[in-house]
Design an enzyme around this catalytic site. Structure first.
Site, PDB file in Angstrom:
ATOM      1  N   ALA A 139      -3.534 -33.152  35.405  1.00  0.00           N
ATOM      2  CA  ALA A 139      -3.885 -31.876  35.896  1.00  0.00           C
ATOM      3  C   ALA A 139      -4.194 -31.233  36.456  1.00  0.00           C
ATOM      4  CB  ALA A 139      -3.480 -31.624  34.007  1.00  0.00           C
TER       5      ALA A 139
ATOM      6  N   GLY B 176      -3.797 -35.670  32.918  1.00  0.00           N
ATOM      7  CA  GLY B 176      -1.066 -35.791  33.196  1.00  0.00           C
ATOM      8  C   GLY B 176      -1.463 -36.893  34.148  1.00  0.00           C
TER       9      GLY B 176
HETATM   10  N1  DAK Z   1      -7.921 -30.738  39.155  1.00  0.00           N
HETATM   11  C1  DAK Z   1      -8.196 -29.606  39.772  1.00  0.00           C
HETATM   12  N2  DAK Z   1      -8.706 -30.394  41.681  1.00  0.00           N
HETATM   13  C2  DAK Z   1      -9.137 -32.028  41.430  1.00  0.00           C
HETATM   14  C3  DAK Z   1      -8.770 -32.827  39.753  1.00  0.00           C
HETATM   15  C4  DAK Z   1      -8.253 -32.584  39.272  1.00  0.00           C
HETATM   16  N3  DAK Z   1      -7.455 -32.879  38.003  1.00  0.00           N
HETATM   17  N4  DAK Z   1      -9.336 -33.800  40.202  1.00  0.00           N
HETATM   18  C5  DAK Z   1      -9.986 -33.927  41.709  1.00  0.00           C
HETATM   19  N5  DAK Z   1      -9.905 -32.460  42.141  1.00  0.00           N
HETATM   20  C6  DAK Z   1     -10.377 -31.867  43.351  1.00  0.00           C
HETATM   21  C7  DAK Z   1     -11.832 -31.821  43.148  1.00  0.00           C
HETATM   22  O1  DAK Z   1     -12.290 -30.304  42.887  1.00  0.00           O
HETATM   23  C8  DAK Z   1     -12.343 -32.077  44.692  1.00  0.00           C
HETATM   24  O2  DAK Z   1     -12.059 -30.652  45.545  1.00  0.00           O
HETATM   25  P1  DAK Z   1     -12.469 -30.094  46.198  1.00  0.00           P
HETATM   26  O3  DAK Z   1     -14.152 -29.274  45.567  1.00  0.00           O
HETATM   27  O4  DAK Z   1     -13.459 -30.420  47.241  1.00  0.00           O
HETATM   28  O5  DAK Z   1     -11.861 -28.244  46.320  1.00  0.00           O
HETATM   29  C9  DAK Z   1     -11.179 -33.050  45.415  1.00  0.00           C
HETATM   30  O6  DAK Z   1     -10.251 -32.892  44.435  1.00  0.00           O
HETATM   31  C10 DAK Z   1     -12.149 -34.547  45.291  1.00  0.00           C
HETATM   32  O7  DAK Z   1     -12.700 -34.366  44.622  1.00  0.00           O
HETATM   33  P2  DAK Z   1     -13.881 -35.208  43.860  1.00  0.00           P
HETATM   34  O8  DAK Z   1     -14.984 -34.001  44.942  1.00  0.00           O
HETATM   35  O9  DAK Z   1     -14.893 -34.722  42.316  1.00  0.00           O
HETATM   36  O10 DAK Z   1     -13.408 -37.053  44.485  1.00  0.00           O
HETATM   37  P3  DAK Z   1     -15.070 -37.761  43.383  1.00  0.00           P
HETATM   38  O11 DAK Z   1     -14.700 -38.679  43.656  1.00  0.00           O
HETATM   39  O12 DAK Z   1     -15.971 -37.315  43.560  1.00  0.00           O
HETATM   40  O13 DAK Z   1     -14.743 -37.655  41.959  1.00  0.00           O
HETATM   41  C11 DAK Z   1     -12.768 -38.056  40.135  1.00  0.00           C
HETATM   42  C12 DAK Z   1     -13.296 -38.319  41.529  1.00  0.00           C
HETATM   43  C13 DAK Z   1     -11.232 -38.360  39.701  1.00  0.00           C
HETATM   44  C14 DAK Z   1     -13.416 -38.980  39.100  1.00  0.00           C
HETATM   45  C15 DAK Z   1     -13.766 -36.786  40.175  1.00  0.00           C
HETATM   46  O14 DAK Z   1     -12.477 -35.953  40.927  1.00  0.00           O
HETATM   47  C16 DAK Z   1     -13.316 -35.983  38.372  1.00  0.00           C
HETATM   48  O15 DAK Z   1     -13.706 -36.524  37.500  1.00  0.00           O
HETATM   49  N6  DAK Z   1     -11.239 -35.378  38.157  1.00  0.00           N
HETATM   50  C17 DAK Z   1     -11.192 -34.521  36.675  1.00  0.00           C
HETATM   51  C18 DAK Z   1     -10.782 -35.554  36.291  1.00  0.00           C
HETATM   52  C19 DAK Z   1      -9.880 -35.225  35.122  1.00  0.00           C
HETATM   53  O16 DAK Z   1     -10.926 -34.481  34.017  1.00  0.00           O
HETATM   54  N7  DAK Z   1      -8.906 -35.027  34.867  1.00  0.00           N
HETATM   55  C20 DAK Z   1      -8.269 -34.716  33.681  1.00  0.00           C
HETATM   56  C21 DAK Z   1      -7.491 -33.552  33.806  1.00  0.00           C
HETATM   57  S1  DAK Z   1      -7.040 -32.349  32.502  1.00  0.00           S
HETATM   58  C22 DAK Z   1      -1.055 -30.165  28.409  1.00  0.00           C
HETATM   59  C23 DAK Z   1      -0.640 -31.180  29.135  1.00  0.00           C
HETATM   60  C24 DAK Z   1      -1.203 -32.602  29.790  1.00  0.00           C
HETATM   61  C25 DAK Z   1      -2.678 -31.696  30.246  1.00  0.00           C
HETATM   62  C26 DAK Z   1      -3.527 -30.490  29.219  1.00  0.00           C
HETATM   63  C27 DAK Z   1      -2.339 -29.921  28.198  1.00  0.00           C
HETATM   64  N8  DAK Z   1      -0.124 -29.403  27.509  1.00  0.00           N
HETATM   65  C28 DAK Z   1       1.460 -29.442  27.601  1.00  0.00           C
HETATM   66  C29 DAK Z   1      -0.643 -28.527  26.722  1.00  0.00           C
HETATM   67  C30 DAK Z   1      -3.281 -32.123  30.696  1.00  0.00           C
HETATM   68  C31 DAK Z   1      -4.694 -32.003  31.578  1.00  0.00           C
HETATM   69  C32 DAK Z   1      -5.927 -32.983  32.412  1.00  0.00           C
HETATM   70  O17 DAK Z   1      -4.979 -33.731  32.983  1.00  0.00           O
END
Ligand code: DAK
Length: 258
Positions: free
Chosen positions: A66, A109
């Site tokens: 997400a 997500g």
């Molecule tokens: N959201 C927004 N931007 C993201 C992103 C994300 N999830 N993942 C990556 N990006 C963006 C980064 O911010 C960066 O943007 P800039 O800074 O260049 O503007 C760009 O994508 C490239 O990412 P990185 O520079 O970080 O790239 P790396 O290769 O160094 O790292 C990575 C890749 C995938 C390991 C890292 O980006 C990362 O850890 N991303 C976050 C992964 C994560 O935590 N995903 C879970 C998100 S929380 C709900 C329903 C659903 C959910 C919750 C509640 N309800 C119904 C209540 C779901 C929640 C989630 O999914």
């Protein structure tokens, strides 16, 4: 063909293709993308000429979760009132089988979106995980429920509680992935799987997906009852007669989806 901002759609034969297209954000699921994804899937669902859907992302990311930046400032009440993830939840109701073609990150997500699909084909580069706990939240669209049913309690708890990621091979061993292929073959393999599904009789494919879905939700006895009735109902389709006649006549069936 409708123009979208965050996805690209295409029809190839009887297969609808949806490609997530927010490369700068690793296909993070923001509200526009979730709305467009649902709209595209429902449009394919409403088209009798479509028998299967392929959902894919880029080589680097299926979807990195997400969109954290979009949701970080919301309150709990706002999350509920805005039905932020509603479109993604409704994606589960798409009746056409969806093949997820996953390369790169399928996190949070993104992993949950893959689990909303019926077949998950992973490139050997794919990484799956539920890292929400690292953000002080938990999975919200199936990561504690569908994942648990797919891989069992202990593997699901390992992922959800530690936030660690799984390689494609480990995901396949755990039962989260249907097939793993070399990255270069991902789209061709997904296309072949979708073509194979789309060549079947639509009523039988819809019935099979509905029975599988029912099996995820209900008791064995209820599921078996559902399966028995749906199985019987298919004997009133022209395609069932065609399929069995074609078998007897040793020829390929010509399904009319009736
Ligand atoms: N959201 C927004 N931007 C993201 C992103 C994300 N999830 N993942 C990556 N990006 C963006 C980064 O911010 C960066 O943007 P800039 O800074 O260049 O503007 C760009 O994508 C490239 O990412 P990185 O520079 O970080 O790239 P790396 O290769 O160094 O790292 C990575 C890749 C995938 C390991 C890292 O980006 C990362 O850890 N991303 C976050 C992964 C994560 O935590 N995903 C879970 C998100 S929380 C709900 C329903 C659903 C959910 C919750 C509640 N309800 C119904 C209540 C779901 C929640 C989630 O999914």
């Amino acid at each position: 063909m409708t123009e979208y901002e965050t996805i690209v759609t295409e029809t190839r034969g009887r297969v609808g293709w949806i490609t997530l297209n927010r490369p700068d954000a690793l296909n993070a699921l923001n509200s526009v993308l979730m709305r467009e994804l649902l709209a595209a899937a429902l449009a394919f669902d409403a088209d009798e000429g479509i028998g299967a859907i392929v959902l894919t992302g880029s080589e680097r990311a299926f979807a990195a979760g997400a969109d954290i930046k979009e949701m970080e400032s919301k309150s709990g009440l706002e999350m509920i009132m805005s039905d932020h993830f509603g479109p993604l939840a409704r994606f589960a109701d798409v009746r056409t089988p969806v093949v997820a073609a996953v390369a790169g990150y399928a996190l949070g997500g993104g992993c949950e979106l893959a689990m909303l699909c019926d077949i998950i084909i992973a490139a050997d580069t794919a990484t799956f995980g539920q890292p929400e706990v690292n953000l002080a939240v938990i999975p919200g669209i199936g990561g504690t429920q569908r994942l648990l049913r797919a891989v069992g309690y202990y593997k699901a708890a390992d992922l959800v509680l530690t936030g660690r990621s799984l390689s494609a091979d480990e995901a396949e061993r755990a039962g989260l992935v249907s097939r793993v292929v070399p990255a270069a073959e991902l789209l061709a393999e997904a296309g072949r799987a979708a073509d194979a599904i789309a060549a079947k009789s639509l009523p039988s494919v819809f019935a099979a997906k509905a029975a599988l879905d029912a099996g995820m939700e209900t008791t064995l006895a209820e599921g078996l009852r559902f399966e028995k009735h749906v199985f019987a109902a298919l004997f009133d389709t022209a395609d069932q007669k065609e399929g069995m006649t074609a078998f007897r006549e040793k020829r390929a069936p010509e399904f009319r989806h009736r």
